[in-house]
Design an enzyme around this catalytic site. Structure first.
Site, PDB file in Angstrom:
ATOM      1  N   GLU A  71      10.378  15.029  15.369  1.00 54.39           N
ATOM      2  CA  GLU A  71      10.680  15.020  13.934  1.00 54.39           C
ATOM      3  C   GLU A  71       9.831  16.109  13.262  1.00 54.39           C
ATOM      4  OE1 GLU A  71       9.447  11.352  11.920  1.00 54.39           O
ATOM      5  OE2 GLU A  71      11.375  11.399  10.899  1.00 54.39           O
ATOM      6  N   LYS A  73       0.841  -1.192   0.000  1.00 57.92           N
ATOM      7  CA  LYS A  73       0.000   0.000   0.000  1.00 57.92           C
ATOM      8  C   LYS A  73       0.882   1.250   0.000  1.00 57.92           C
ATOM      9  CE  LYS A  73      -1.702   2.736   2.974  1.00 57.92           C
ATOM     10  NZ  LYS A  73      -1.613   4.021   2.267  1.00 57.92           N
ATOM     11  N   CYS A  86      13.576  10.587   6.743  1.00 60.32           N
ATOM     12  CA  CYS A  86      13.575  10.010   8.095  1.00 60.32           C
ATOM     13  C   CYS A  86      14.935  10.138   8.757  1.00 60.32           C
ATOM     14  CB  CYS A  86      13.118   8.564   8.049  1.00 60.32           C
ATOM     15  SG  CYS A  86      14.025   7.582   6.857  1.00 60.32           S
ATOM     16  N   GLY A 100       3.642   3.463  13.572  1.00 59.16           N
ATOM     17  CA  GLY A 100       4.404   2.246  13.862  1.00 59.16           C
ATOM     18  C   GLY A 100       3.946   1.623  15.174  1.00 59.16           C
ATOM     19  N   GLU A 121      10.413   0.751  10.187  1.00 58.36           N
ATOM     20  CA  GLU A 121      11.411   1.797   9.963  1.00 58.36           C
ATOM     21  C   GLU A 121      10.687   3.107  10.225  1.00 58.36           C
ATOM     22  OE1 GLU A 121      13.098   4.694   8.787  1.00 58.36           O
ATOM     23  OE2 GLU A 121      13.172   4.009   6.709  1.00 58.36           O
ATOM     24  N   THR A 139       6.518   7.213  13.760  1.00 53.77           N
ATOM     25  CA  THR A 139       6.621   6.373  14.953  1.00 53.77           C
ATOM     26  C   THR A 139       5.233   6.121  15.539  1.00 53.77           C
ATOM     27  OG1 THR A 139       8.881   7.073  15.395  1.00 53.77           O
ATOM     28  CG2 THR A 139       7.640   6.268  17.276  1.00 53.77           C
TER      29      THR A 139
HETATM   30  P1  NAI Z   1       2.118   8.026   8.421  1.00 50.13           P
HETATM   31  O1  NAI Z   1       2.971   7.231   9.300  1.00 50.13           O
HETATM   32  O2  NAI Z   1       0.735   8.344   8.851  1.00 50.13           O
HETATM   33  O3  NAI Z   1       1.985   7.320   7.004  1.00 50.13           O
HETATM   34  C1  NAI Z   1       2.842   6.327   6.500  1.00 50.13           C
HETATM   35  C2  NAI Z   1       2.015   5.240   5.809  1.00 50.13           C
HETATM   36  O4  NAI Z   1       1.218   4.559   6.774  1.00 50.13           O
HETATM   37  C3  NAI Z   1       1.041   5.736   4.765  1.00 50.13           C
HETATM   38  O5  NAI Z   1       0.997   4.807   3.708  1.00 50.13           O
HETATM   39  C4  NAI Z   1      -0.284   5.738   5.511  1.00 50.13           C
HETATM   40  O6  NAI Z   1      -1.398   5.629   4.683  1.00 50.13           O
HETATM   41  C5  NAI Z   1      -0.152   4.540   6.382  1.00 50.13           C
HETATM   42  N1  NAI Z   1      -0.969   4.534   7.591  1.00 50.13           N
HETATM   43  C6  NAI Z   1      -1.448   5.584   8.295  1.00 50.13           C
HETATM   44  N2  NAI Z   1      -2.137   5.159   9.358  1.00 50.13           N
HETATM   45  C7  NAI Z   1      -2.107   3.818   9.340  1.00 50.13           C
HETATM   46  C8  NAI Z   1      -2.599   2.792  10.201  1.00 50.13           C
HETATM   47  N3  NAI Z   1      -3.277   3.081  11.290  1.00 50.13           N
HETATM   48  N4  NAI Z   1      -2.356   1.508   9.880  1.00 50.13           N
HETATM   49  C9  NAI Z   1      -1.644   1.199   8.795  1.00 50.13           C
HETATM   50  N5  NAI Z   1      -1.145   2.114   7.958  1.00 50.13           N
HETATM   51  C10 NAI Z   1      -1.351   3.408   8.223  1.00 50.13           C
HETATM   52  O7  NAI Z   1       2.862   9.348   8.082  1.00 50.13           O
HETATM   53  P2  NAI Z   1       2.200  10.721   7.618  1.00 50.13           P
HETATM   54  O8  NAI Z   1       0.918  11.014   8.320  1.00 50.13           O
HETATM   55  O9  NAI Z   1       2.117  10.684   6.165  1.00 50.13           O
HETATM   56  O10 NAI Z   1       3.266  11.753   8.140  1.00 50.13           O
HETATM   57  C11 NAI Z   1       3.207  12.247   9.472  1.00 50.13           C
HETATM   58  C12 NAI Z   1       4.576  12.418  10.032  1.00 50.13           C
HETATM   59  O11 NAI Z   1       5.204  11.147  10.095  1.00 50.13           O
HETATM   60  C13 NAI Z   1       5.526  13.244   9.212  1.00 50.13           C
HETATM   61  O12 NAI Z   1       5.409  14.585   9.475  1.00 50.13           O
HETATM   62  C14 NAI Z   1       6.839  12.704   9.639  1.00 50.13           C
HETATM   63  O13 NAI Z   1       7.256  13.326  10.826  1.00 50.13           O
HETATM   64  C15 NAI Z   1       6.576  11.254   9.897  1.00 50.13           C
HETATM   65  N6  NAI Z   1       6.958  10.404   8.770  1.00 50.13           N
HETATM   66  C16 NAI Z   1       8.099   9.697   8.881  1.00 50.13           C
HETATM   67  C17 NAI Z   1       8.517   8.919   7.836  1.00 50.13           C
HETATM   68  C18 NAI Z   1       9.778   8.157   7.927  1.00 50.13           C
HETATM   69  O14 NAI Z   1      10.232   7.636   6.927  1.00 50.13           O
HETATM   70  N7  NAI Z   1      10.368   8.022   9.073  1.00 50.13           N
HETATM   71  C19 NAI Z   1       7.790   8.842   6.588  1.00 50.13           C
HETATM   72  C20 NAI Z   1       6.557   9.576   6.583  1.00 50.13           C
HETATM   73  C21 NAI Z   1       6.192  10.334   7.642  1.00 50.13           C
END
Ligand code: NAI
Length: 793
Positions: A397, A192, A300, A249, A266, A246
């Site tokens: 972050e 996804k 990240c 996660g 990650e 996180t």
């Molecule tokens: P997110 O963690 O919500 O999204 C990442 C992925 O997880 C997306 O595909 C999303 O649709 C999916 N997702 C969201 N909620 C879920 C759930 N309950 N169960 C399963 N999958 C789910 O990240 P978001 O909202 O796009 O960004 C928010 C903050 O997260 C950013 O500002 C940043 O600080 C951090 N972030 C960190 C990343 C990294 O690589 N460490 C990457 C993206 C965001």
């Protein structure tokens, strides 16, 4: 403007990348995408679509399907159906598919780069020169692992159907990091993509068709967090691999705790970028541009915390500001742009809010006077100085082009500040003294340390975090382990539920009203200790006869034991040779007591088994003494002028709930790999025969094992497990009893996302070295740190 005029001003003219190929591809799909399931495009069951927009212009690019529970179910079913045929292929056949993917990515690189840039907002220079080449490299590298799988990973098999959820910051690269190792090892996939950036994953679906990948091996379901949640909760998924925040996660960790799903995470970071006074400051500033302004800081592992040695802070800040003033923010399809658009309005708002909060907490905000586009989602490069280490901008972050600067005086203060975070993803250390740089690198708690360089990645070098940055690695040999498991494991029989398992209430005093046993005590900090409760529990033999009394440990005893284990961290710094010597000495001392230990144990397990168990225990200690100086890292030679040194570092303090079967051998089979790798241990021995503690501390005491390296607390395992799993100073929790304990270990440890290793409630034959010793255990006892060091002038 004529060329002569341009020469006179040296101004940049527009240099747009040609988007034609990408637009033709989008139009070919009528700019409307269903899910990619079972090798074909399918409309979403509920018929809902959402828009993917260009953050640089706000314009709609295409309509994309919103995945529902039913769409996920169809995709998982298709992946399940495809699994056995995919696994039946020869490694070479799978390798050819991965190779074809790499070739096809290269063939369509311009299309993919443009799609990535218009969907995400990142500069075309980055998607063209960094993202897409790394994607191709990842598939090539993993074509190699597919080819070598059987010879390099004998005795292992694929996890099965893998659910993969990726973020929006490196959409296609994260897809490659997920799909390549999964397919190379014989898994099938439901992926996804992030809702902001689904397009390159959909273009990749076309690549799967183009190379005639068997239907169902890769399925792509688009949608938002609810779609991800449906994938995480689907009962027929064997493993979840997630990259993202996180917070999510943690939610996934919680949602998978009651299942047998494997999990790799990650997550976020707040990586330090440390500059010492003897660093080449101009190079460090260029590194910093890469470290925090690459991909608009939406990285990240972004070097978002600048730690400067106080003596050079002022000139360094001036150099940074001068360089920031030359950065060009603008339309990302322009080849001469440094900083593109922020991915979405919500992210831009988040950046603004955090910067405001940082300023309110005392930080000084500096932004260069540079031209900013009049429309689209942009944020200027930003420097926050005078940041207090506890400020929100030093701890959270931001995921934007914002650098938070702090100073330090000595290397040890730098290390302390660097580690003053819940994260541990990456770090960058700048010093012309290789001794200082490597000394600091060794002490930083992070999965990657770049010395005099930053943001270098290679498929051969595993990437991933320590602490709340997650666990598991992507890339390299260590990344392969995330998608395989021992071939006997899934079919191992389930253990019966522990009969003695009690509920979690604290009424231990009422259950145990016995006088304290005078002979066997707890073992904490290298000393025998009375339990805090003052009570003992009866230990009975096979015939129900009373064998003795073991101390009833409680929360306080566990806390004392954890404190003792933390204090014994010198064990991690001792040499591997020294650890081996201590282990050999242990074997020698157990040999000397062999008969008396077997005699006592025989009352619990029978004479034959007891003798066999003690003999096997001595053998096992020898095995880990042998491993101590052989479970080595590696040195990689990635395609830059650098070496990457892979270190297998201990995880820290490991809490272990020991099996009831084989009370001696089972305990040692878990404690020894942890110890061998340099961890310290708090172990809760078998509930059926905890008296083994008495034999063990005699062996430990006479074997030069430092006090606190191993602590033994007997008692009701379910209660002690809860305290151990919830304890923030415990870095990993291992549970090897029944299924309920495995679930409890996963659930209780969600808070600080500690690493979990369990038997999933399955029986392990502790006498069989194939099952009970070696790399599988050592892998869980270690975490990989990659230290990148450049060479040459
Ligand atoms: P997110 O963690 O919500 O999204 C990442 C992925 O997880 C997306 O595909 C999303 O649709 C999916 N997702 C969201 N909620 C879920 C759930 N309950 N169960 C399963 N999958 C789910 O990240 P978001 O909202 O796009 O960004 C928010 C903050 O997260 C950013 O500002 C940043 O600080 C951090 N972030 C960190 C990343 C990294 O690589 N460490 C990457 C993206 C965001």
């Amino acid at each position: 403007m004529s060329i002569a005029e341009k020469f006179a001003t040296m101004e940049y003219g527009p240099a747009p990348e040609d988007p034609k190929d990408a637009l033709v591809w989008l139009d070919g799909h009528k700019r409307r995408f269903g899910h990619f399931i079972n090798g074909e495009w399918r409309d979403p069951v509920e018929g809902v679509f959402f828009d993917s927009t260009d953050p640089a212009t706000g314009e709609k690019i295409a309509a994309v399907a919103q995945g529902s529970v039913a769409d996920i179910a169809a995709a998982v079913e298709s992946a399940r159906k495809a699994l056995s045929a995919w696994q039946a292929l020869t490694p070479h056949a799978r390798a050819r598919y991965l190779y074809a993917m790499a070739r096809s990515v290269q063939k369509h690189s311009r299309r993919l780069a443009v799609l990535e840039t218009i969907d995400n907002g990142k500069p075309i220079r980055e998607s063209r020169d960094i993202d897409i080449p790394l994607v191709a490299r990842h598939f090539y590298h993993h074509a190699g692992w597919a080819q070598l799988l059987e010879s390099e990973f004998p005795g292992y098999t694929a996890c099965g159907v893998v659910g993969q959820i990726i973020p929006w910051n490196f959409p296609l690269l994260m897809l490659a990091w997920k799909i390549a190792p999964a397919l190379a090892t014989g898994n099938t996939v439901v992926l996804k993509p992030a809702e902001f950036t689904p397009l390159t994953a959909l273009a990749f679906a076309d690549i799967c068709r183009e190379i005639h990948l068997p239907a169902g091996v890769v399925n792509i379901v688009t949608g938002d967090g609810t779609t991800g949640e449906a994938l995480v909760k689907h009962p027929d998924v064997d493993k979840i691999a997630f990259t993202g925040s996180t917070e999510v996660g943690r939610a996934i960790r919680s949602a998978t705790a009651t299942s047998h799903k494997r999990l790799s995470l990650e997550l976020g970071g707040k990586s330090p970028f440390i500059i010492f006074e003897d660093a080449d400051l101009d190079s460090a500033v260029e590194g910093l541009v890469d470290g925090i302004w690459f991909n608009q800081g939406q990285v990240c592992c972004a070097g978002s915390r600048l730690l400067m040695q106080e003596s050079i802070a002022q000139p360094l800040i001036e150099k940074i500001q001068a360089r920031m003033s030359t950065l060009r923010v603008g339309p990302p399809l322009d080849k001469a742009i440094d900083i593109g658009a922020i991915v979405a309005p919500v992210q831009l708002e988040r950046i603004k809010r955090l910067v405001d909060q940082g300023v309110a907490e005392g930080a000084t905000c500096w932004q260069p006077q540079i031209a900013m586009p009049s429309r689209g989602l942009y944020f200027p490069p930003t420097l926050l100085s005078n940041v207090h280490p506890t400020s929100i901008v030093a701890q959270q972050e931001i995921f934007g082009p914002v650098l938070a600067a702090m100073t330090f005086r000595t290397p040890s203060e730098a290390v302390e500040l660097a580690n003053n975070t819940v994260y541990g993803l990456a770090s960058s250390v700048w010093s012309e003294s290789i001794n200082v740089a490597l000394q600091v690198a060794a002490q930083i708690k992070a999965g990657v340390v770049w010395v005099n360089c930053t943001n270098l990645f290679d498929a051969a070098c595993g990437f991933g975090g320590y602490r709340e940055s997650g666990y598991g690695r992507e890339g390299g040999r260590e990344g392969i382990f995330e998608y395989i498991e021992p071939d006997w494991f899934k079919s191992a029989p389930a253990l019966p539920a522990s009969s003695k398992t009690t509920n979690d209430s604290e009424d231990e005093d009422q259950r145990a009203g016995l006088a304290i046993d005078r002979t066997v005590k707890l073992y904490i900090g290298g000393k025998q200790a009375r339990p805090d409760s003052g009570y003992s529990i009866e230990v009975r033999g096979n015939e129900g006869e009373l064998l003795g009394e073991a101390p009833l440990g409680n929360r306080k005893d566990i806390r004392n034991a954890v404190e003792a284990a933390r204090k014994a961290s010198g064990w991690a710094k001792s040499t591997a040779h020294h650890r081996a010597q201590v282990l050999y000495y242990m074997a020698e001392n157990l040999s000397l007591r062999k008969e008396e230990v077997a005699k006592r144990l025989s009352a619990a397990v029978g004479k034959d088994l007891a003798e066999k168990e003690v003999t096997a225990a001595i053998d096992r200690i020898f095995s880990y003494a042998a491993w101590a100086d052989k479970y080595d890292g590696a040195v990689h030679n990635p395609p830059f002028r650098t070496i990457a040194i892979t270190m297998n570092e201990p995880v820290g303090t490991v809490g272990i709930i020991c099996p009831n079967q084989s009370p001696l051998l089972g305990l040692l089979s878990l404690v020894l790999p942890a110890l061998t790798a340099g961890n310290t241990v708090v172990a809760v021995p078998s509930e059926t025969y905890p008296l083994i503690i008495g034999d063990l501390y005699q062996v430990f005491d006479t074997s030069d094992l430092p006090g606190g390296a191993v602590n033994l607390v007997s008692g009701y395992q379910s209660q002690l497990l809860k305290t151990l799993a919830e304890h923030d100073d415990v870095d990993a929790i291992w549970s090897f009893t029944d299924e309920a304990s495995a679930t409890a270990a996963k659930s209780y440890s969600v808070g600080n996302l500690k690493q979990v290793f369990t038997n999933e409630g399955r029986a392990i034959n502790w006498f069989d070295p194939k099952q009970a010793e070696g790399r599988w255990f050592l892998k869980h006892a270690t975490q990989v740190k990659n230290i990148w060091v450049p060479y040459g002038e």
